[in-house]
Write a protein that holds these residues in place. Structure first.
Motif, PDB file in Angstrom:
ATOM      1  N   VAL A  16       0.979  -1.219  -0.095  1.00 48.16           N
ATOM      2  CA  VAL A  16      -0.036   0.113  -0.037  1.00 48.16           C
ATOM      3  C   VAL A  16       0.968   1.227  -0.011  1.00 48.16           C
ATOM      4  CG1 VAL A  16      -1.711   1.413   1.290  1.00 48.16           C
ATOM      5  CG2 VAL A  16      -1.915  -1.305   1.003  1.00 48.16           C
ATOM      6  N   ASP A  17       2.175   1.304   0.786  1.00 52.16           N
ATOM      7  CA  ASP A  17       2.758   2.497   1.016  1.00 52.16           C
ATOM      8  C   ASP A  17       3.565   2.608  -0.644  1.00 52.16           C
ATOM      9  OD1 ASP A  17       4.404   4.285   2.060  1.00 52.16           O
ATOM     10  OD2 ASP A  17       6.066   3.268   1.926  1.00 52.16           O
ATOM     11  N   GLN A  18       4.072   1.464  -1.151  1.00 54.80           N
ATOM     12  CA  GLN A  18       4.506   1.898  -2.523  1.00 54.80           C
ATOM     13  C   GLN A  18       3.613   2.167  -3.708  1.00 54.80           C
ATOM     14  OE1 GLN A  18       7.347  -0.870  -4.098  1.00 54.80           O
ATOM     15  NE2 GLN A  18       8.196  -1.644  -2.160  1.00 54.80           N
ATOM     16  N   ALA A  19       2.341   1.788  -3.441  1.00 62.32           N
ATOM     17  CA  ALA A  19       1.263   2.276  -4.362  1.00 62.32           C
ATOM     18  C   ALA A  19       1.109   3.630  -4.264  1.00 62.32           C
ATOM     19  CB  ALA A  19      -0.062   1.430  -4.011  1.00 62.32           C
ATOM     20  N   GLN A  20       0.824   3.979  -2.787  1.00 58.68           N
ATOM     21  CA  GLN A  20       0.557   5.515  -2.699  1.00 58.68           C
ATOM     22  C   GLN A  20       1.540   6.463  -2.971  1.00 58.68           C
ATOM     23  OE1 GLN A  20      -0.788   5.389   1.453  1.00 58.68           O
ATOM     24  NE2 GLN A  20      -2.983   4.750   0.957  1.00 58.68           N
ATOM     25  N   HIS A  21       2.754   5.983  -2.900  1.00 56.44           N
ATOM     26  CA  HIS A  21       4.119   6.878  -3.286  1.00 56.44           C
ATOM     27  C   HIS A  21       4.706   6.576  -4.653  1.00 56.44           C
ATOM     28  CE1 HIS A  21       3.318   8.903   0.827  1.00 56.44           C
ATOM     29  NE2 HIS A  21       3.352   7.485   1.043  1.00 56.44           N
ATOM     30  N   PHE A  22       4.072   5.776  -5.208  1.00 62.27           N
ATOM     31  CA  PHE A  22       4.601   5.317  -6.397  1.00 62.27           C
ATOM     32  C   PHE A  22       5.363   6.370  -7.355  1.00 62.27           C
ATOM     33  CE2 PHE A  22       5.745   2.139  -9.949  1.00 62.27           C
ATOM     34  CZ  PHE A  22       5.571   2.653 -10.894  1.00 62.27           C
ATOM     35  N   ALA A  23       4.628   7.420  -7.640  1.00 66.91           N
ATOM     36  CA  ALA A  23       5.526   8.391  -8.469  1.00 66.91           C
ATOM     37  C   ALA A  23       6.483   8.923  -7.936  1.00 66.91           C
ATOM     38  CB  ALA A  23       4.304   9.420  -8.765  1.00 66.91           C
ATOM     39  N   SER A  24       6.526   9.314  -6.714  1.00 66.39           N
ATOM     40  CA  SER A  24       7.920  10.104  -6.011  1.00 66.39           C
ATOM     41  C   SER A  24       8.947   8.875  -5.879  1.00 66.39           C
ATOM     42  CB  SER A  24       7.230  10.441  -4.761  1.00 66.39           C
ATOM     43  OG  SER A  24       7.069   9.495  -3.778  1.00 66.39           O
ATOM     44  N   LEU A  25       8.477   7.604  -5.595  1.00 62.44           N
ATOM     45  CA  LEU A  25       9.636   6.654  -5.434  1.00 62.44           C
ATOM     46  C   LEU A  25      10.332   6.300  -6.727  1.00 62.44           C
ATOM     47  CD1 LEU A  25       8.030   4.225  -2.827  1.00 62.44           C
ATOM     48  CD2 LEU A  25       9.647   5.851  -2.647  1.00 62.44           C
ATOM     49  N   HIS A  26       9.435   6.283  -7.701  1.00 64.89           N
ATOM     50  CA  HIS A  26       9.858   5.921  -9.201  1.00 64.89           C
ATOM     51  C   HIS A  26      10.822   7.211  -9.761  1.00 64.89           C
ATOM     52  CE1 HIS A  26      10.175   3.741 -12.939  1.00 64.89           C
ATOM     53  NE2 HIS A  26       9.583   4.637 -13.442  1.00 64.89           N
ATOM     54  N   GLY A  27      10.456   8.106  -9.254  1.00 67.72           N
ATOM     55  CA  GLY A  27      11.191   9.250  -9.844  1.00 67.72           C
ATOM     56  C   GLY A  27      12.801   9.636  -9.165  1.00 67.72           C
ATOM     57  N   THR A  28      12.890   8.775  -8.145  1.00 69.18           N
ATOM     58  CA  THR A  28      14.249   8.933  -7.344  1.00 69.18           C
ATOM     59  C   THR A  28      15.256   8.050  -7.770  1.00 69.18           C
ATOM     60  OG1 THR A  28      13.419   7.674  -5.566  1.00 69.18           O
ATOM     61  CG2 THR A  28      13.055   9.909  -5.187  1.00 69.18           C
ATOM     62  N   ALA A  29      15.559   7.862  -9.170  1.00 67.57           N
ATOM     63  CA  ALA A  29      16.582   6.712  -9.547  1.00 67.57           C
ATOM     64  C   ALA A  29      17.883   7.300  -8.907  1.00 67.57           C
ATOM     65  CB  ALA A  29      16.792   6.906 -11.048  1.00 67.57           C
ATOM     66  N   GLY A  30      18.605   6.296  -8.504  1.00 76.35           N
ATOM     67  CA  GLY A  30      19.896   6.619  -8.028  1.00 76.35           C
ATOM     68  C   GLY A  30      19.925   6.479  -6.470  1.00 76.35           C
ATOM     69  N   SER A  31      18.827   6.784  -5.578  1.00 78.51           N
ATOM     70  CA  SER A  31      18.901   6.501  -4.383  1.00 78.51           C
ATOM     71  C   SER A  31      19.252   5.046  -4.142  1.00 78.51           C
ATOM     72  CB  SER A  31      17.525   6.782  -3.817  1.00 78.51           C
ATOM     73  OG  SER A  31      16.422   5.981  -4.196  1.00 78.51           O
ATOM     74  N   GLY A  32      19.558   4.788  -2.872  1.00 79.99           N
ATOM     75  CA  GLY A  32      20.071   3.373  -2.635  1.00 79.99           C
ATOM     76  C   GLY A  32      18.933   2.446  -2.308  1.00 79.99           C
ATOM     77  N   LEU A  51      -5.261  -1.475  -6.930  1.00 82.48           N
ATOM     78  CA  LEU A  51      -6.394  -0.643  -6.310  1.00 82.48           C
ATOM     79  C   LEU A  51      -5.969   0.437  -5.396  1.00 82.48           C
ATOM     80  CD1 LEU A  51      -8.398  -3.818  -5.302  1.00 82.48           C
ATOM     81  CD2 LEU A  51      -8.970  -2.219  -6.910  1.00 82.48           C
ATOM     82  N   ALA A  52      -5.015   0.259  -4.503  1.00 83.95           N
ATOM     83  CA  ALA A  52      -4.509   1.348  -3.659  1.00 83.95           C
ATOM     84  C   ALA A  52      -3.984   2.541  -4.598  1.00 83.95           C
ATOM     85  CB  ALA A  52      -3.415   0.872  -2.810  1.00 83.95           C
ATOM     86  N   GLN A  53      -3.388   2.330  -5.423  1.00 85.44           N
ATOM     87  CA  GLN A  53      -2.800   3.301  -6.428  1.00 85.44           C
ATOM     88  C   GLN A  53      -3.813   4.212  -7.157  1.00 85.44           C
ATOM     89  OE1 GLN A  53      -0.126   2.010  -9.679  1.00 85.44           O
ATOM     90  NE2 GLN A  53       1.191   3.766  -9.520  1.00 85.44           N
ATOM     91  N   ASP A  54      -4.934   3.515  -7.543  1.00 87.60           N
ATOM     92  CA  ASP A  54      -6.041   4.058  -8.198  1.00 87.60           C
ATOM     93  C   ASP A  54      -6.573   4.992  -7.071  1.00 87.60           C
ATOM     94  OD1 ASP A  54      -5.446   2.953 -10.489  1.00 87.60           O
ATOM     95  OD2 ASP A  54      -7.057   1.359 -10.533  1.00 87.60           O
ATOM     96  N   GLY A  55      -6.774   4.514  -5.918  1.00 88.62           N
ATOM     97  CA  GLY A  55      -7.350   5.146  -4.873  1.00 88.62           C
ATOM     98  C   GLY A  55      -6.682   6.319  -4.498  1.00 88.62           C
ATOM     99  N   ALA A  56      -5.197   6.219  -4.268  1.00 86.86           N
ATOM    100  CA  ALA A  56      -4.537   7.400  -4.166  1.00 86.86           C
ATOM    101  C   ALA A  56      -4.773   8.475  -5.179  1.00 86.86           C
ATOM    102  CB  ALA A  56      -2.939   6.920  -3.889  1.00 86.86           C
ATOM    103  N   LYS A  57      -4.797   7.839  -6.295  1.00 92.05           N
ATOM    104  CA  LYS A  57      -5.100   9.116  -7.436  1.00 92.05           C
ATOM    105  C   LYS A  57      -6.099   9.736  -7.493  1.00 92.05           C
ATOM    106  CE  LYS A  57      -1.951   6.785 -10.809  1.00 92.05           C
ATOM    107  NZ  LYS A  57      -1.881   5.979 -12.113  1.00 92.05           N
ATOM    108  N   LYS A  58      -7.164   9.228  -7.336  1.00 93.07           N
ATOM    109  CA  LYS A  58      -8.658   9.613  -7.286  1.00 93.07           C
ATOM    110  C   LYS A  58      -8.644  10.564  -5.793  1.00 93.07           C
ATOM    111  CE  LYS A  58     -10.934   5.872  -9.570  1.00 93.07           C
ATOM    112  NZ  LYS A  58     -11.875   4.823  -9.472  1.00 93.07           N
ATOM    113  N   THR A  59      -7.889  10.175  -4.708  1.00 93.68           N
ATOM    114  CA  THR A  59      -8.025  11.083  -3.469  1.00 93.68           C
ATOM    115  C   THR A  59      -7.459  12.395  -3.920  1.00 93.68           C
ATOM    116  OG1 THR A  59      -8.057   9.080  -2.239  1.00 93.68           O
ATOM    117  CG2 THR A  59      -7.539  11.252  -1.261  1.00 93.68           C
ATOM    118  N   LYS A  60      -6.208  12.384  -4.646  1.00 94.56           N
ATOM    119  CA  LYS A  60      -5.341  13.514  -5.061  1.00 94.56           C
ATOM    120  C   LYS A  60      -6.219  14.191  -5.836  1.00 94.56           C
ATOM    121  CE  LYS A  60      -1.183  15.084  -6.934  1.00 94.56           C
ATOM    122  NZ  LYS A  60      -0.010  14.725  -7.584  1.00 94.56           N
ATOM    123  N   MET A  61      -7.052  13.814  -6.850  1.00 97.22           N
ATOM    124  CA  MET A  61      -7.539  14.565  -7.640  1.00 97.22           C
ATOM    125  C   MET A  61      -8.595  15.251  -7.149  1.00 97.22           C
ATOM    126  SD  MET A  61      -9.310  13.328 -11.535  1.00 97.22           S
ATOM    127  CE  MET A  61     -10.288  12.054 -10.915  1.00 97.22           C
TER     128      MET A  61
END
Length: 190
Positions: free
Chosen positions: A132-148, A170-180
């Motif tokens: 669930v944590d990765q689903a909610q923060h997928f975009a920010s985690l994906h954008g941090t290439a190079g982090s350990g 499902l969690a990712q879709d829920g996070a996107k809809k909540t943000k929107m």
């Protein structure tokens, strides 16, 4: 995963093969072993799809060994750190480890079935917050290439079971809809 006759997940989980040891000679079934002989002899070990194993085990023609995805080695790894185990690699065909475990539980007696149920439940509980944590923060985690931690996160995502991938979506879709909703509502504009 549903226990529905028409469920693709159930069909894939029941298609996993388990090793059965035949107790008696079985005539005209040598093709199950891939052999050219017509019969299967007693004490021969054969990899059989789970859906067929039900019939053979309940008819007392064969016994089965606990499949490798639920062996002591895997159990020890799950007890040590559930998030480090690549569940999808254990079973193949879409990685339905939890579904396969539920199917195996049906073949076991009370105590082994309870132990397997405990392993499945504890593994799911330990891995769910990370999913669930990765689903909610997928975009920010994906954008941090190079982090350990990025390689560890990517490895975990690749090792997710089919059920976990479904919950991730499902969690990712829920996070996107909540943000929107937050951005388009009056609350987001304050």
């Amino acid at each position: 995963m549903e226990d529905d006759y028409y469920s693709i997940e159930s069909i894939l989980a029941e298609n996993q093969k388990i090793q059965c040891t035949f107790k008696t000679d079985v005539l005209d079934m040598g093709h199950l072993d891939g052999g050219k002989t017509g019969d299967i002899k007693a004490l021969i070990k054969v990899q059989i799809p789970l859906w067929m194993a039900y019939i053979l085990i309940y008819s007392d023609y064969a016994d089965f060994a606990i499949p490798p995805p639920f062996s002591a080695r895997v159990r020890n790894a799950l007890n040590a750190e559930p998030k480090s185990v690549r569940l999808s690699a254990l079973v193949g065909q879409g990685g339905l480890w939890y579904g396969f475990g539920r199917m195996i539980m049906r073949l076991l007696n009370n105590i082994p079935a309870e132990e397997l149920s405990k392993i499945l439940t504890e593994t799911f509980r330990a891995r769910l917050p990370e999913v669930v944590d990765q689903a909610q923060h997928f975009a920010s985690l994906h954008g941090t290439a190079g982090s350990g931690g990025d390689a560890t996160i990517a490895a975990f995502r690749e090792g997710m079971d089919g059920t976990e991938r479904e919950l991730f979506q499902l969690a990712q879709d829920g996070a996107k809809k909540t943000k929107m909703w937050y951005e388009t509502s009056d609350r987001g504009r304050r």
